[in-house]
Write a protein that holds these residues in place. Sequence first.
Motif, mmCIF file in Angstrom:
data_model
loop_
_atom_site.group_PDB
_atom_site.id
_atom_site.type_symbol
_atom_site.label_atom_id
_atom_site.label_comp_id
_atom_site.label_asym_id
_atom_site.label_seq_id
_atom_site.Cartn_x
_atom_site.Cartn_y
_atom_site.Cartn_z
ATOM 1 N N GLY A 111 -4.145 92.641 -47.556
ATOM 2 C CA GLY A 111 -4.501 91.705 -48.609
ATOM 3 C C GLY A 111 -5.462 90.624 -48.182
ATOM 4 N N ASP A 112 -5.255 90.067 -46.976
ATOM 5 C CA ASP A 112 -6.075 88.941 -46.546
ATOM 6 C C ASP A 112 -7.363 89.349 -45.851
ATOM 7 N N GLU A 113 -7.387 90.548 -45.234
ATOM 8 C CA GLU A 113 -8.599 90.971 -44.536
ATOM 9 C C GLU A 113 -8.549 92.464 -44.250
ATOM 10 N N ASN A 114 -9.716 93.075 -44.237
ATOM 11 C CA ASN A 114 -9.844 94.477 -43.873
ATOM 12 C C ASN A 114 -10.473 94.572 -42.486
ATOM 13 N N THR A 115 -10.133 95.624 -41.778
ATOM 14 C CA THR A 115 -10.590 95.787 -40.393
ATOM 15 C C THR A 115 -11.032 97.219 -40.165
ATOM 16 N N LYS A 116 -12.081 97.380 -39.385
ATOM 17 C CA LYS A 116 -12.517 98.713 -38.968
ATOM 18 C C LYS A 116 -12.454 98.808 -37.446
ATOM 19 N N ILE A 117 -12.009 99.961 -36.965
ATOM 20 C CA ILE A 117 -12.015 100.242 -35.531
ATOM 21 C C ILE A 117 -12.993 101.383 -35.293
ATOM 22 N N VAL A 118 -14.060 101.090 -34.565
ATOM 23 C CA VAL A 118 -15.060 102.109 -34.247
ATOM 24 C C VAL A 118 -14.791 102.614 -32.833
ATOM 25 N N VAL A 119 -14.554 103.915 -32.719
ATOM 26 C CA VAL A 119 -14.222 104.522 -31.433
ATOM 27 C C VAL A 119 -15.397 105.384 -30.990
ATOM 28 N N GLU A 120 -16.057 104.983 -29.912
ATOM 29 C CA GLU A 120 -17.204 105.725 -29.376
ATOM 30 C C GLU A 120 -16.719 106.657 -28.271
ATOM 31 N N LEU A 121 -16.776 107.959 -28.540
ATOM 32 C CA LEU A 121 -16.258 108.960 -27.609
ATOM 33 C C LEU A 121 -17.400 109.672 -26.894
ATOM 34 N N PHE A 122 -18.428 108.922 -26.556
ATOM 35 C CA PHE A 122 -19.569 109.480 -25.825
ATOM 36 C C PHE A 122 -19.972 108.497 -24.733
ATOM 37 N N GLY A 123 -20.795 108.949 -23.794
ATOM 38 C CA GLY A 123 -21.306 108.065 -22.748
ATOM 39 C C GLY A 123 -20.204 107.359 -21.987
ATOM 40 N N GLN A 124 -20.322 106.026 -21.871
ATOM 41 C CA GLN A 124 -19.316 105.243 -21.172
ATOM 42 C C GLN A 124 -18.061 105.022 -22.012
ATOM 43 N N GLY A 125 -18.148 105.299 -23.322
ATOM 44 C CA GLY A 125 -16.998 105.107 -24.197
ATOM 45 C C GLY A 125 -16.802 103.646 -24.550
ATOM 46 N N ASN A 126 -16.323 103.383 -25.780
ATOM 47 C CA ASN A 126 -16.111 102.001 -26.195
ATOM 48 C C ASN A 126 -15.257 101.980 -27.454
ATOM 49 N N ILE A 127 -14.587 100.859 -27.690
ATOM 50 C CA ILE A 127 -13.874 100.611 -28.943
ATOM 51 C C ILE A 127 -14.300 99.239 -29.432
ATOM 52 N N ALA A 128 -14.779 99.180 -30.673
ATOM 53 C CA ALA A 128 -15.222 97.926 -31.269
ATOM 54 C C ALA A 128 -14.394 97.638 -32.510
ATOM 55 N N ILE A 129 -13.978 96.380 -32.660
ATOM 56 C CA ILE A 129 -13.210 95.943 -33.821
ATOM 57 C C ILE A 129 -14.152 95.163 -34.735
ATOM 58 N N LEU A 130 -14.268 95.592 -36.001
ATOM 59 C CA LEU A 130 -15.196 94.983 -36.942
ATOM 60 C C LEU A 130 -14.445 94.303 -38.083
ATOM 61 N N ASP A 131 -15.022 93.210 -38.591
ATOM 62 C CA ASP A 131 -14.450 92.589 -39.779
ATOM 63 C C ASP A 131 -15.043 93.230 -41.031
ATOM 64 N N GLU A 132 -14.757 92.645 -42.204
ATOM 65 C CA GLU A 132 -15.195 93.251 -43.460
ATOM 66 C C GLU A 132 -16.714 93.310 -43.589
ATOM 67 N N THR A 133 -17.425 92.421 -42.903
ATOM 68 C CA THR A 133 -18.888 92.389 -43.004
ATOM 69 C C THR A 133 -19.568 93.305 -41.997
ATOM 70 N N GLY A 134 -18.775 93.962 -41.136
ATOM 71 C CA GLY A 134 -19.363 94.803 -40.101
ATOM 72 C C GLY A 134 -19.678 94.057 -38.826
ATOM 73 N N GLU A 135 -19.266 92.787 -38.743
ATOM 74 C CA GLU A 135 -19.514 92.010 -37.527
ATOM 75 C C GLU A 135 -18.462 92.349 -36.477
ATOM 76 N N VAL A 136 -18.890 92.426 -35.224
ATOM 77 C CA VAL A 136 -17.985 92.762 -34.128
ATOM 78 C C VAL A 136 -17.089 91.562 -33.818
ATOM 79 N N VAL A 137 -15.775 91.762 -33.935
ATOM 80 C CA VAL A 137 -14.810 90.722 -33.581
ATOM 81 C C VAL A 137 -14.557 90.752 -32.080
ATOM 82 N N ARG A 138 -14.245 91.917 -31.562
ATOM 83 C CA ARG A 138 -14.071 92.137 -30.116
ATOM 84 C C ARG A 138 -14.476 93.569 -29.802
ATOM 85 N N SER A 139 -14.814 93.837 -28.571
ATOM 86 C CA SER A 139 -15.080 95.206 -28.116
ATOM 87 C C SER A 139 -14.625 95.323 -26.671
ATOM 88 N N LEU A 140 -14.192 96.518 -26.294
ATOM 89 C CA LEU A 140 -13.766 96.718 -24.914
ATOM 90 C C LEU A 140 -14.930 96.527 -23.960
#
Length: 701
Positions: free
Chosen positions: A112-141
């Motif tokens: 209700g208060d916020e939506n979140t996206k988790i982008v999981v990159e399964l190539f190269g060095q690998g990474n996980i990025a947490i995005l807010d509703e606007t697509g801005e990166v909140v945190r990334s590994l």
Amino acid sequence: MDPKRELTSVDLAALVTELNRYEGAKVDKAYLYGDDLLRLKMRDFDRGRLELLLEVGEIKRAHLATQEHVPDAPGRPPNFAMMLRNRLSGADFAGVEQYEFDRILTFTFERGDENTKIVVELFGQGNIAILDETGEVVRSLETVRLKSRTVAPGSQYEYPSSRLDPLTISRDALGRNMEQSDTDVVRTIATQLNLGGLYAEEICTRAGVEKTLDIADATSDDYDDIYDAIVELRHLVRSGEFAPRIYLDDDENVVDVTPFPLEEHQNEGFDEEAFDTFNEALDEYFFRLDLTADEQEATSNRPDFEEQIAKQQRIIEQQEQAIEGFEEQANAERQRAELLYANYDLVDDVLSTVRGAREEGVPWDDIAATLEDGAEQGIPEAEAVTDVDGANGTVTIALDDTTVTLDVSMGVEKNANRLYTEAKRIQEKREGALAAIEDTREELEAVKRRREEWQADDGDEDADEDEEPEETDWLSLGSVPVKSSEQWFERFRWFHTSDGYLVVGGRNADQNEELVKKYMNKHDRFFHTQAHGGPVTLLKATGPSEPGQAVDFSEQTLREAAQFAVSYSTIWKEGRFADDAYMVEPSQVSKTPESGEYIEKGSFVIRGDRRYFEDIAAKVAVGIQCEDETRVIGGPPSAIETRAETMLTLTPGQYAQNDAAKLCYRRLRERFEDKSFVRKIASPDQIQEFLPPGGSDIVDE
């Protein structure tokens, strides 16, 4: 055949179909293991508990797992996991998508208060990025700063450049792409059509086309057969009617897992096991792969230092490219700003003309047409304009072979300042990348030192095993092992006294109430300061689950508890260097006020005699503990110095709490050879938890 350690694009396309069947599941908790394995614990109303594993290290996978295959919860959750828990607790799983045909999954969670996206990159060095509703990166590994894309907190997430999707290709497009190659058919399918080696071979086998056939000798009929095989693959992936398989070699070791049987593996004679769902097959495959790795490690514990060194060198190369790119971008923006001033009159005429037309209500399309007519007539101002964008209110002009986009609502100076500001922003990104590359170089040196230590140990096999072990010099050790556990008291303020007794204090009124009502036992001691607003401080005789017993606390332990109460009270924020504290028995503490009086939340009535500790210094220490467990600790200096390998002492001062934490982090990090160890267990935000509210000065030099 080496066992598969990374999921393919075909695997992910099939996996997405299955995972989306769990839409609506609720998230309970998030866990982070090391720096590459994320676990989301969820509940599905029809299927019960779900465990989603996302790994982006040497193993790159995403799948649901059975409870038996889920690792035990780690110790105290790092900030990345805590941030996810805050954003996802109670959120609904709204679906997952594969980005084009790339090895990238985007999970969407709604609350209700916020939506979140988790982008999981399964190539190269690998990474996980947490995005807010606007697509801005909140945190990334991992922070990524390349010429082509940036993934960093505060920036808009950027997907990699688009790739051809073989599952949507037309027959004509297939032919055009195949003909661009100068190698054989199987390599062409693998590279030009982005199917990779295994599925390129599978397509050739299903199409009946010789893999080594030179592309120049391939006929239209061959292309037709290849296209038909790809259409069949498309149907298998999109239908959702999978027949998953795990393939095993002659030694019964797993080598591959696929969403449907592969003729290539059948031709190679691999044994196979069938599963009902692809998730089940993936879970079993990677569980067995871990077991195989454990067995190999049992016979040889030597890390692959060369691979680790190569990885760090690759990261440094990427960072160097990013730094070069940032420098070029910043210079380009500054050059554009300088061109505006060098062509001031022309630029001013263009802006004034367009702005005047807009003020008179002339449509943007008419302005563009007028400028085109003017350019044909040879008017310099009109000739300079290359584009008119009414949607954004801008015009683009060409100056000395360089294009500059201008905001029509601004004058020449403000447009130039905007470009200078953008150059400054890019320069700051470059500075961040320079700091990151220094960290990577330190990690590279740490790996090289660990390799040298292993080589030295190999030569010491004949050393006398009966010798007394030498005391470990943690500061100069090339690699410090991380080991810690989660304790109930860690969400409060806490420390252990010189005698080993636990002292806990409240961070706010709610915690003050909780400590007294839930954790205070009759043999404990209650401390507080004369100053209003101090924390409730308990000197614990025993743990909450242990049988109560009377304890004769030493004078030093009592004074350390008193100093703790003083240091974390409001006097620190006021800049005072000492205050009085008192101690009472738990039976003297009450929530019942005198008649007609009112007690605020987090406050208590103290009845009876008090023992006072006068003129107690406001002073704390923060340090790093290495023995038994590795963690940052803080509290009275006399208690911390007995447990910490190294520490810093602080008094009330000028640096804000977060700035003081950063200063402490940098100084502590300088004292260890293993810089990455300090970053893992004593980051600035972890240190900040042990600093009193208000300004501080570091008195250690």
